[in-house]
Motif scaffolding. Structure first.
Motif, PDB file in Angstrom:
ATOM      1  N   TYR A  60       4.212  -6.619 -11.035  1.00  0.00           N
ATOM      2  CA  TYR A  60       5.326  -7.545 -11.153  1.00  0.00           C
ATOM      3  C   TYR A  60       6.124  -7.183 -12.399  1.00  0.00           C
ATOM      4  CZ  TYR A  60       2.425 -10.135  -7.894  1.00  0.00           C
ATOM      5  OH  TYR A  60       1.645 -10.489  -6.830  1.00  0.00           O
ATOM      6  N   GLY A  61       7.378  -7.571 -12.419  1.00  0.00           N
ATOM      7  CA  GLY A  61       8.228  -7.283 -13.564  1.00  0.00           C
ATOM      8  C   GLY A  61       9.580  -6.729 -13.203  1.00  0.00           C
ATOM      9  N   GLY A  62       9.885  -6.573 -11.902  1.00  0.00           N
ATOM     10  CA  GLY A  62      11.183  -6.101 -11.485  1.00  0.00           C
ATOM     11  C   GLY A  62      11.299  -4.591 -11.563  1.00  0.00           C
ATOM     12  N   MET A  63      12.531  -4.113 -11.338  1.00  0.00           N
ATOM     13  CA  MET A  63      12.798  -2.676 -11.383  1.00  0.00           C
ATOM     14  C   MET A  63      12.759  -2.163 -12.807  1.00  0.00           C
ATOM     15  SD  MET A  63      15.862  -2.307  -8.574  1.00  0.00           S
ATOM     16  CE  MET A  63      15.933  -0.558  -8.914  1.00  0.00           C
ATOM     17  N   GLN A  64      12.252  -0.959 -12.972  1.00  0.00           N
ATOM     18  CA  GLN A  64      12.194  -0.321 -14.277  1.00  0.00           C
ATOM     19  C   GLN A  64      13.410   0.571 -14.457  1.00  0.00           C
ATOM     20  OE1 GLN A  64       8.352   1.404 -15.179  1.00  0.00           O
ATOM     21  NE2 GLN A  64       7.350   0.141 -13.630  1.00  0.00           N
ATOM     22  N   PRO A  65      14.043   0.597 -15.644  1.00  0.00           N
ATOM     23  CA  PRO A  65      15.266   1.382 -15.869  1.00  0.00           C
ATOM     24  C   PRO A  65      15.024   2.869 -15.638  1.00  0.00           C
ATOM     25  CG  PRO A  65      14.893  -0.163 -17.671  1.00  0.00           C
ATOM     26  CD  PRO A  65      13.652  -0.172 -16.834  1.00  0.00           C
ATOM     27  N   GLY A  66      15.904   3.473 -14.853  1.00  0.00           N
ATOM     28  CA  GLY A  66      15.830   4.887 -14.589  1.00  0.00           C
ATOM     29  C   GLY A  66      14.980   5.278 -13.409  1.00  0.00           C
ATOM     30  N   PHE A  67      14.386   4.291 -12.705  1.00  0.00           N
ATOM     31  CA  PHE A  67      13.516   4.595 -11.570  1.00  0.00           C
ATOM     32  C   PHE A  67      13.877   3.674 -10.406  1.00  0.00           C
ATOM     33  CE2 PHE A  67      11.055   5.593 -15.371  1.00  0.00           C
ATOM     34  CZ  PHE A  67      10.698   6.914 -15.128  1.00  0.00           C
ATOM     35  N   ASP A  68      13.658   4.190  -9.200  1.00  0.00           N
ATOM     36  CA  ASP A  68      13.858   3.374  -8.004  1.00  0.00           C
ATOM     37  C   ASP A  68      12.755   2.329  -7.888  1.00  0.00           C
ATOM     38  OD1 ASP A  68      16.066   4.876  -7.412  1.00  0.00           O
ATOM     39  OD2 ASP A  68      14.941   6.303  -6.158  1.00  0.00           O
ATOM     40  N   ASP A  69      13.013   1.347  -7.029  1.00  0.00           N
ATOM     41  CA  ASP A  69      12.044   0.272  -6.876  1.00  0.00           C
ATOM     42  C   ASP A  69      10.751   0.759  -6.216  1.00  0.00           C
ATOM     43  OD1 ASP A  69      11.198  -2.418  -7.038  1.00  0.00           O
ATOM     44  OD2 ASP A  69      11.645  -2.677  -4.915  1.00  0.00           O
ATOM     45  N   ASN A  70      10.826   1.770  -5.364  1.00  0.00           N
ATOM     46  CA  ASN A  70       9.642   2.308  -4.686  1.00  0.00           C
ATOM     47  C   ASN A  70       9.165   3.612  -5.312  1.00  0.00           C
ATOM     48  OD1 ASN A  70      11.816   3.820  -3.942  1.00  0.00           O
ATOM     49  ND2 ASN A  70      11.314   3.900  -1.752  1.00  0.00           N
ATOM     50  N   HIS A  71       9.473   3.830  -6.565  1.00  0.00           N
ATOM     51  CA  HIS A  71       9.085   5.083  -7.221  1.00  0.00           C
ATOM     52  C   HIS A  71       7.593   5.070  -7.562  1.00  0.00           C
ATOM     53  CE1 HIS A  71       9.361   8.618  -9.822  1.00  0.00           C
ATOM     54  NE2 HIS A  71       8.631   7.940 -10.704  1.00  0.00           N
ATOM     55  N   THR A  72       6.930   6.182  -7.338  1.00  0.00           N
ATOM     56  CA  THR A  72       5.533   6.375  -7.731  1.00  0.00           C
ATOM     57  C   THR A  72       5.382   7.770  -8.312  1.00  0.00           C
ATOM     58  OG1 THR A  72       4.972   7.172  -5.511  1.00  0.00           O
ATOM     59  CG2 THR A  72       4.615   4.823  -5.949  1.00  0.00           C
ATOM     60  N   ASP A  73       4.356   7.950  -9.119  1.00  0.00           N
ATOM     61  CA  ASP A  73       4.089   9.270  -9.676  1.00  0.00           C
ATOM     62  C   ASP A  73       2.687   9.715  -9.266  1.00  0.00           C
ATOM     63  OD1 ASP A  73       2.526   7.637 -11.181  1.00  0.00           O
ATOM     64  OD2 ASP A  73       3.228   8.338 -13.135  1.00  0.00           O
ATOM     65  N   ASP A  74       2.203  10.757  -9.892  1.00  0.00           N
ATOM     66  CA  ASP A  74       0.907  11.324  -9.508  1.00  0.00           C
ATOM     67  C   ASP A  74      -0.274  10.418  -9.848  1.00  0.00           C
ATOM     68  OD1 ASP A  74       2.285  13.496  -8.615  1.00  0.00           O
ATOM     69  OD2 ASP A  74       2.019  14.646 -10.475  1.00  0.00           O
ATOM     70  N   THR A  75      -0.086   9.484 -10.759  1.00  0.00           N
ATOM     71  CA  THR A  75      -1.190   8.604 -11.164  1.00  0.00           C
ATOM     72  C   THR A  75      -1.333   7.365 -10.291  1.00  0.00           C
ATOM     73  OG1 THR A  75       0.210   7.370 -12.716  1.00  0.00           O
ATOM     74  CG2 THR A  75      -0.902   9.359 -13.553  1.00  0.00           C
ATOM     75  N   PHE A  76      -0.474   7.208  -9.286  1.00  0.00           N
ATOM     76  CA  PHE A  76      -0.488   5.977  -8.497  1.00  0.00           C
ATOM     77  C   PHE A  76      -1.763   5.858  -7.671  1.00  0.00           C
ATOM     78  CE2 PHE A  76       0.623   3.611  -4.613  1.00  0.00           C
ATOM     79  CZ  PHE A  76       0.960   2.401  -5.197  1.00  0.00           C
ATOM     80  N   LEU A  77      -2.244   6.931  -7.100  1.00  0.00           N
ATOM     81  CA  LEU A  77      -3.410   6.904  -6.217  1.00  0.00           C
ATOM     82  C   LEU A  77      -4.673   7.441  -6.876  1.00  0.00           C
ATOM     83  CD1 LEU A  77      -1.810   8.133  -2.873  1.00  0.00           C
ATOM     84  CD2 LEU A  77      -2.270   5.795  -3.583  1.00  0.00           C
ATOM     85  N   GLU A  78      -4.677   7.514  -8.203  1.00  0.00           N
ATOM     86  CA  GLU A  78      -5.866   8.059  -8.852  1.00  0.00           C
ATOM     87  C   GLU A  78      -7.049   7.097  -8.806  1.00  0.00           C
ATOM     88  OE1 GLU A  78      -4.569   6.706 -13.399  1.00  0.00           O
ATOM     89  OE2 GLU A  78      -4.832   8.834 -12.888  1.00  0.00           O
ATOM     90  N   ASP A  79      -6.798   5.777  -8.604  1.00  0.00           N
ATOM     91  CA  ASP A  79      -7.875   4.784  -8.511  1.00  0.00           C
ATOM     92  C   ASP A  79      -8.252   4.455  -7.074  1.00  0.00           C
ATOM     93  OD1 ASP A  79      -7.980   4.576 -11.256  1.00  0.00           O
ATOM     94  OD2 ASP A  79      -6.468   2.995 -11.343  1.00  0.00           O
ATOM     95  N   MET A  80      -7.721   5.191  -6.106  1.00  0.00           N
ATOM     96  CA  MET A  80      -8.027   4.907  -4.716  1.00  0.00           C
ATOM     97  C   MET A  80      -9.445   5.369  -4.370  1.00  0.00           C
ATOM     98  SD  MET A  80      -6.015   6.111  -1.270  1.00  0.00           S
ATOM     99  CE  MET A  80      -6.522   7.815  -1.476  1.00  0.00           C
ATOM    100  N   VAL A  81     -10.190   4.498  -3.664  1.00  0.00           N
ATOM    101  CA  VAL A  81     -11.565   4.788  -3.254  1.00  0.00           C
ATOM    102  C   VAL A  81     -11.626   4.658  -1.739  1.00  0.00           C
ATOM    103  CG1 VAL A  81     -13.981   4.159  -3.472  1.00  0.00           C
ATOM    104  CG2 VAL A  81     -12.446   3.901  -5.431  1.00  0.00           C
ATOM    105  N   MET A  82     -12.182   5.644  -1.073  1.00  0.00           N
ATOM    106  CA  MET A  82     -12.277   5.648   0.385  1.00  0.00           C
ATOM    107  C   MET A  82     -13.728   5.452   0.816  1.00  0.00           C
ATOM    108  SD  MET A  82      -9.588   8.650   1.497  1.00  0.00           S
ATOM    109  CE  MET A  82     -10.449   9.889   0.526  1.00  0.00           C
ATOM    110  N   ASN A  83     -13.909   4.528   1.763  1.00  0.00           N
ATOM    111  CA  ASN A  83     -15.220   4.264   2.387  1.00  0.00           C
ATOM    112  C   ASN A  83     -16.283   3.908   1.353  1.00  0.00           C
ATOM    113  OD1 ASN A  83     -14.103   4.862   4.889  1.00  0.00           O
ATOM    114  ND2 ASN A  83     -14.711   7.011   4.785  1.00  0.00           N
ATOM    115  N   ALA A  84     -15.882   3.038   0.401  1.00  0.00           N
ATOM    116  CA  ALA A  84     -16.845   2.641  -0.635  1.00  0.00           C
ATOM    117  C   ALA A  84     -17.871   1.650  -0.105  1.00  0.00           C
ATOM    118  CB  ALA A  84     -16.099   2.038  -1.831  1.00  0.00           C
ATOM    119  N   ASN A  85     -17.471   0.785   0.836  1.00  0.00           N
ATOM    120  CA  ASN A  85     -18.364  -0.254   1.337  1.00  0.00           C
ATOM    121  C   ASN A  85     -18.914   0.050   2.729  1.00  0.00           C
ATOM    122  OD1 ASN A  85     -17.850  -1.832  -0.979  1.00  0.00           O
ATOM    123  ND2 ASN A  85     -15.948  -2.588  -0.068  1.00  0.00           N
TER     124      ASN A  85
END
Length: 352
Positions: A70-95
């Protein structure tokens, strides 16, 4: 013409003043001079292009993208912008739990066991409606079931105290007295309804009972259990009680109604509690009791009707073999993704 030439010379003359202070005045004079030249249809005109930007040595500020929900749009970036660190905490088939075929088949025995319990109840209903079982036989069956149930609770339940046992006995006494008083009402409750409607509604209620029944727990809170029966198990119990009332309303005498209602409620109320205590006490004893119950049920069903026997055997094979095999096979297609975007979950139990 001399005045016009003088104006052109002024426009062509260099400006030795500070460009930052005279920028706006030069821009106005250039615009007005170009307009005058167009009005006089001169053969040529010179345009002076002014740079509106102010040159400086400082470069623009570069903002760093932050991963915030939360916090709205960040200056200089689109609202749907992501970088390489966005999915670094993703865990597959943990449970995802890898299940064993034999373990799943052992767990499915509880379902087959209760199917046999309901089949035995239907057998007793059938023999009672055919007058094969009289009132005395039903009462003897009720007393033997009640005594064996309390004996199993005493042998298998470690947390069963004398006060709790007396509490159970007192509740059963009130329960039995209430059934005997209400037996005449149950006998005449559905007198104006046809028998075909009674059989159809009874079958539907039994199917609803089997569909909503809690096969992992008990309809009565066992001693030491942390969870109370859920809503679906209560609906399942009510459906079985209504089905028992419909069957009892077709019996000829008050004692018949009392005996069959007592038998049905003993099975639907206390049988899940007894089987739950056996399973918690010993898994081997639970399997032995379940297989013995299946054998007895299949024997009585075979003596009643062979087509029903084949149908019951097919149901037991489907529940104990086919369904576990399907569950093991579909596990390889399960794909679960977890990450910081998931909802927060409590890591502790909230108790009163």
């Amino acid at each position: 013409m001399g005045f016009i030439a003088f104006s052109i010379n002024l426009l062509e003359a260099p400006n030795f003043q500070n460009p930052e202070k005279t920028q706006f005045s030069q821009l106005n004079s250039n615009v007005s001079s170009s307009l005058n030249l167009r009005k006089l249809h001169l053969p040529y005109s010179r345009a002076i292009v002014m740079d509106a930007s102010i040159s400086g040595d400082s470069s623009p500020t570069r903002y760093k993208w932050r991963k915030v929900a939360y916090g709205g749009m960040q200056p200089g970036f689109d609202d749907n912008h992501t970088d390489d660190t966005f999915l670094e905490d993703m865990v597959m088939n943990a449970n995802v739990v890898k299940r064993n075929m034999l373990k799943v088949m052992q767990d499915s025995v509880s379902i087959s066991q209760y199917l046999c319990v309901v089949a035995l109840v239907v057998l007793v209903w059938t023999y009672t409606l055919r007058s094969t079982l009289n009132e005395n036989s039903l009462l003897l069956l009720d007393v033997s079931l009640l005594g064996s149930g309390f004996l199993i609770l005493l042998l298998t339940e470690e947390m069963l105290s004398l006060n709790l046992l007396l509490h159970y006995v007192l509740n059963v006494s009130f329960f039995t007295t209430g059934l005997y008083v209400l037996a005449p009402i149950y006998q005449t409750l559905t007198r104006s309804i046809s028998s075909d409607s009674i059989w159809a509604v009874t079958v539907s209620l039994l199917l609803l009972h089997l569909f909503l029944h809690d096969y992992s727990g008990s309809t009565i809170r066992a001693p030491g259990a942390l969870k109370n029966p859920n809503l679906t198990s209560c609906i399942s119990l009510n459906a079985s009680i209504v089905a028992s009332v419909f069957i009892a309303s077709r019996l000829p005498s008050r004692l018949h109604v009392f005996a069959i209602m007592l038998f049905s409620l003993q099975v639907f109320l206390f049988a899940p509690l007894v089987t739950y205590c056996i399973r918690k006490y010993s898994s081997r004893l639970h399997l032995l009791f379940s297989f013995a119950l299946m054998a007895v049920t299949l024997t009585f069903v075979y003596s009643l009707h062979r087509l029903l026997f084949v149908l019951l055997v097919g149901m037991l094979v489907f529940v104990n073999v086919v369904c576990p095999y399907w569950l093991i096979r579909i596990q390889e297609y399960k794909f679960e993704i977890n990450g910081p975007w998931d909802e927060a979950k409590l890591c502790f139990d909230i108790t009163d």
